[in-house]
Write an enzyme that holds these catalytic residues in place. Structure first.
Site, short mmCIF file in Angstrom:
data_model
loop_
_atom_site.label_atom_id
_atom_site.label_comp_id
_atom_site.label_asym_id
_atom_site.label_seq_id
_atom_site.Cartn_x
_atom_site.Cartn_y
_atom_site.Cartn_z
N GLU A 103 -13.06 5.20 -1.06
CA GLU A 103 -13.37 4.05 -0.59
C GLU A 103 -14.88 4.15 0.06
OE1 GLU A 103 -11.65 1.09 -0.71
OE2 GLU A 103 -9.65 1.97 -1.09
N ASP A 156 0.56 -8.78 -13.71
CA ASP A 156 0.20 -8.73 -12.09
C ASP A 156 -0.94 -8.94 -11.70
OD1 ASP A 156 2.00 -8.23 -9.68
OD2 ASP A 156 0.57 -6.53 -9.41
#
Length: 154
Positions: free
Chosen positions: A70, A95
């Site tokens: 991240e 999804d």
């Protein structure tokens, strides 16, 4: 798997998803390629998760825990994360589109008239922490001529 094989494997699902949801097929394929390293990432192999969608408290399906990079406070860090696990790549694609459609922060994406604008709006809405995310998605779309899959053409 090479890029051509990956694109061939998910094009039908991406085009069907585009017709049903409005997420451009080029976006679906480019994001899947980027997020899953052309289907070769551990998350894609272990969990059929092509988009790096994490499992939040609302997720009722299977999960797996894997590390992720991240971009936090100006630097890349590795942290563990809980991810959605799918029975197939088709389920992951379905999804992904449902996730974008039901999440209010991505609503502006669906007003975009080009895949490039969709990618930029998606990044601005916070889809990924990578500051170059939109440019990477757009680069893949251009490099692999994915715009030819938008608008119902297969």
């Amino acid at each position: 798997m090479n890029p051509s094989e990956f694109i061939m494997r998910i094009t039908t699902a991406a085009v069907a998803s585009a017709k049903a949801t409005g997420v451009p097929a080029s976006i679906t394929i480019a994001q899947a390629a980027l997020e899953s390293a052309w289907g070769e990432s551990g998350l894609a192999k272990a969990g059929n998760n092509l988009f790096g969608i994490k499992a939040d408290s609302l997720w009722r399906g299977q999960t797996l825990t894997m590390n992720t990079k991240e971009f936090i406070k100006g630097q890349w860090v590795v942290v563990p994360a809980l991810w959605r696990k799918y029975p197939s790549w088709q389920a992951s694609i379905d999804d992904h589109a449902a996730f974008l459609k039901r999440n209010p922060r991505y609503k502006a994406c669906f007003a975009c008239t080009t895949a490039q604008a969709f990618a930029k709006t998606l990044a601005q809405a916070g889809y990924a922490t990578d500051p170059a995310y939109a440019d990477k998605v757009i680069g893949l779309i251009k490099q692999h001529n994915l715009l030819s899959l938008d608008g119902g053409a297969a």
